[in-house]
Design an enzyme around this catalytic site. Structure first.
Site, PDB file in Angstrom:
ATOM      1  N   TYR A 326       0.748  -1.235   0.005  1.00 35.90           N
ATOM      2  CA  TYR A 326      -0.098   0.052  -0.061  1.00 35.90           C
ATOM      3  C   TYR A 326       0.587   1.174  -0.183  1.00 35.90           C
ATOM      4  O   TYR A 326       0.316   2.316   0.162  1.00 35.90           O
ATOM      5  CB  TYR A 326      -0.716   0.099   1.297  1.00 35.90           C
ATOM      6  CG  TYR A 326      -1.625  -1.229   1.769  1.00 35.90           C
ATOM      7  CD1 TYR A 326      -2.483  -1.793   0.834  1.00 35.90           C
ATOM      8  CD2 TYR A 326      -1.037  -1.758   2.819  1.00 35.90           C
ATOM      9  CE1 TYR A 326      -3.263  -2.903   1.249  1.00 35.90           C
ATOM     10  CE2 TYR A 326      -1.847  -2.884   3.221  1.00 35.90           C
ATOM     11  CZ  TYR A 326      -2.878  -3.499   2.479  1.00 35.90           C
ATOM     12  OH  TYR A 326      -3.672  -4.833   2.776  1.00 35.90           O
ATOM     13  N   CYS A 353      13.628 -11.598  -2.270  1.00 32.62           N
ATOM     14  CA  CYS A 353      14.100 -11.469  -3.752  1.00 32.62           C
ATOM     15  C   CYS A 353      12.968 -10.760  -4.533  1.00 32.62           C
ATOM     16  O   CYS A 353      12.497 -11.515  -5.436  1.00 32.62           O
ATOM     17  CB  CYS A 353      14.292 -12.700  -4.200  1.00 32.62           C
ATOM     18  SG  CYS A 353      15.872 -13.449  -3.439  1.00 32.62           S
TER      19      CYS A 353
HETATM   20  N1  LLP Z   1     -14.852  -4.622   9.404  1.00 32.92           N
HETATM   21  C1  LLP Z   1     -14.580  -5.023   8.212  1.00 32.92           C
HETATM   22  C2  LLP Z   1     -15.869  -5.684   7.325  1.00 32.92           C
HETATM   23  C3  LLP Z   1     -13.541  -4.869   7.426  1.00 32.92           C
HETATM   24  O1  LLP Z   1     -13.299  -5.427   6.398  1.00 32.92           O
HETATM   25  C4  LLP Z   1     -12.381  -4.386   8.223  1.00 32.92           C
HETATM   26  C5  LLP Z   1     -10.854  -4.304   7.492  1.00 32.92           C
HETATM   27  C6  LLP Z   1     -12.521  -3.926   9.214  1.00 32.92           C
HETATM   28  C7  LLP Z   1     -13.732  -4.064  10.131  1.00 32.92           C
HETATM   29  C8  LLP Z   1     -11.368  -3.130  10.268  1.00 32.92           C
HETATM   30  O2  LLP Z   1     -10.989  -2.299   9.619  1.00 32.92           O
HETATM   31  P1  LLP Z   1      -9.973  -1.057  10.379  1.00 32.92           P
HETATM   32  O3  LLP Z   1     -10.575  -0.369  11.655  1.00 32.92           O
HETATM   33  O4  LLP Z   1      -8.694  -2.157  10.896  1.00 32.92           O
HETATM   34  O5  LLP Z   1      -9.648   0.025   9.361  1.00 32.92           O
HETATM   35  N2  LLP Z   1      -4.415  -4.786   5.287  1.00 32.92           N
HETATM   36  C9  LLP Z   1      -4.769  -3.286   5.171  1.00 32.92           C
HETATM   37  C10 LLP Z   1      -6.073  -3.102   5.891  1.00 32.92           C
HETATM   38  C11 LLP Z   1      -7.159  -3.926   5.344  1.00 32.92           C
HETATM   39  C12 LLP Z   1      -8.537  -3.796   6.091  1.00 32.92           C
HETATM   40  C13 LLP Z   1      -9.646  -4.991   5.661  1.00 32.92           C
HETATM   41  N3  LLP Z   1     -10.686  -4.773   6.335  1.00 32.92           N
HETATM   42  C14 LLP Z   1      -3.566  -2.481   5.882  1.00 32.92           C
HETATM   43  O6  LLP Z   1      -2.618  -3.145   6.322  1.00 32.92           O
HETATM   44  O7  LLP Z   1      -3.873  -1.334   5.794  1.00 32.92           O
END
Ligand code: LLP
Length: 425
Positions: A326, A353
């Site tokens: 990202y 790699c």
């Molecule tokens: N609820 C649902 C339905 C979600 O899909 C997500 C995150 C959350 C709650 C929690 O979102 P948060 O509060 O953590 O923003 N890997 C990415 C983030 C992907 C989020 C996916 N869904 C990163 O490292 O930025």
């Protein structure tokens, strides 16, 4: 320290003492010596702080905060949050089993995700979760048939796609027109009507989640306003709800993003929802765990090319994929300050790699081979997105509480990486 921009707002649980970076009462170099690197180090006090701060806006009643397990799914952390009173937002039977193993209350679990399998639904019905957040008509029909055949009723919310643009990275925006998530807001009323007449289905709520790492209140409030207009129409049509789930997505301060006033935002959300006598449910992930963890890594080599300088460390995109995936910015700090050594601009890179295997570009550091670096704010989507690419064993995880450090996941060994494989004759 960074070459550009303001330094990120720091968690008080990770700070220098006598020129060495500590978490709570333990220095990170002691932890590296004891547990090796790469190592995820978490502060218990920082988790508790983040939980308390998030919950402040509720003045202790009316809410349900369902932690998004995907952000960090270590059992010890789930247990800590369960003990603090968290519910959980899950997206797979794997996450469900983790929550149950950690002592989470099944009646405080919401199940999100566009691709719930039948076996996953069956297990969730069996343990009696709070709510299925349904994302399509086909899913609704599958859930109805399954629950009905078991003589159960599935409590549901329909996840709405409110068509809201956000300021976040396109990979983690979910509430816009082209996203695979949720039901188009225009089609939602019809689907609610259908759900009301299906056997095995009990409507209890409405849900939406517009994306992650959102740092402005406006997209949240636009979504709230669309959702509440829909709620009013549903009420007029005799469809009563108990809760409004506004998802997660609350951004944290990694670098130079605007600081989101979460308490004020939740206050506005509550007002909109409670006006109708409904309960607000949220699914925060990142904001509860990001600042409570660092990825500790050791410098293997320094390397200078015609183009620049590299610090080559023993962690990489296998441990923390956020920077390559990202373009995410994580502050990188030397564990031991080296007074008198000149600062130079370096790219901090891993051993994997792939050219994408860069943890930070143009970082102003005074380091030498053998030094330790801490990649800050790595408690969310760090370990949980790690992989074994390049046949690299996953890192260990340690939870610090005052002067105690507990190994909450031991480092993988190579044998475990090959265990499931067979050599054909
Ligand atoms: N609820 C649902 C339905 C979600 O899909 C997500 C995150 C959350 C709650 C929690 O979102 P948060 O509060 O953590 O923003 N890997 C990415 C983030 C992907 C989020 C996916 N869904 C990163 O490292 O930025």
């Amino acid at each position: 320290m960074s070459a550009t921009g303001r330094a990120a707002i720091r968690s008080p649980q990770f700070d220098y003492r006598g020129g060495v970076l500590y978490t709570e009462s333990l220095s990170l170099d002691q932890l590296a010596q004891r547990f090796g690197t790469p190592l995820y180090v978490y502060s218990k006090a920082a988790f508790i702080d983040a939980w308390r701060r998030f919950n402040q806006a509720f003045d202790g009643h009316g809410q349900r905060v369902c932690y998004a397990v995907k952000a960090n799914s270590n059992l010890a952390i789930l247990k800590l949050l369960a003990n603090l009173g968290a519910g959980f937002d899950i997206v797979s039977v794997g996450e469900l089993e983790r929550v149950l193993r950690a002592g989470g209350d099944p009646a405080a679990i919401v199940f999100s995700g566009v691709g719930k399998r039948e076996d996953e639904m069956r297990r969730a019905l069996e343990v009696g979760i709070l709510c299925f957040n349904v994302e399509s008509e086909a899913e609704l029909l599958r859930l109805s048939a399954l629950a009905h055949s078991q003589g159960r009723s599935a409590a549901i919310a329909i996840r709405i796609n409110p068509h809201v643009e956000t300021d976040t990275h396109p990979h983690i925006a979910t509430g816009h027109r082209d996203a695979k998530f949720g039901i188009d807001i225009q089609r939602a009323e019809t689907l609610y009507g259908q759900a009301a007449s299906l056997p095995g289905i009990r409507i209890i709520g409405i849900a939406c989640h517009i994306g992650s790492q959102i740092t402005q209140p406006a997209p949240f409030m636009t979504a709230v306003s669309h959702i509440m207009t829909l709620v009013e129409r549903l009420l007029e049509n005799g469809i009563a709800l108990q809760h409004v789930d506004l998802g997660g997505g609350f951004g944290v301060h990694y670098h130079d993003e605007p600081q989101l006033d979460i308490s004020a935002l939740i206050g506005c959300m509550r007002q909109a929802v409670e006006k109708h006598g409904l309960k607000l449910l949220l699914e925060p992930g990142r904001v509860l765990v990001a600042k409570a963890g660092v990825l500790l890594t050791r410098v293997e080599y320094l390397k200078t090319t015609d183009q620049g300088r590299f610090v080559i460390v023993d962690a990489g995109m296998t441990e923390l994929i956020r920077p390559p995936l990202y373009d995410a910015w994580h502050e990188i700090r030397a564990v031991e300050l080296r007074p008198g050594m000149p600062f130079e601009l370096h790219d901090v890179v891993g051993p994997v790699c792939e050219s994408a295997d860069t943890l930070g570009r143009d970082r102003r550091l005074a380091v030498q081979a053998g030094d330790l670096l801490a990649i800050m704010d790595a408690g969310a989507y760090g370990f949980s997105m790690s992989s074994n690419y390049n046949s690299r064993p996953r890192a260990a995880e340690v939870l610090v509480d005052g002067e105690h450090a507990t190994l909450i996941r031991r480092r993988e060994v190579l044998e475990e990486l090959m265990m499931q494989e067979e050599l054909p004759d």
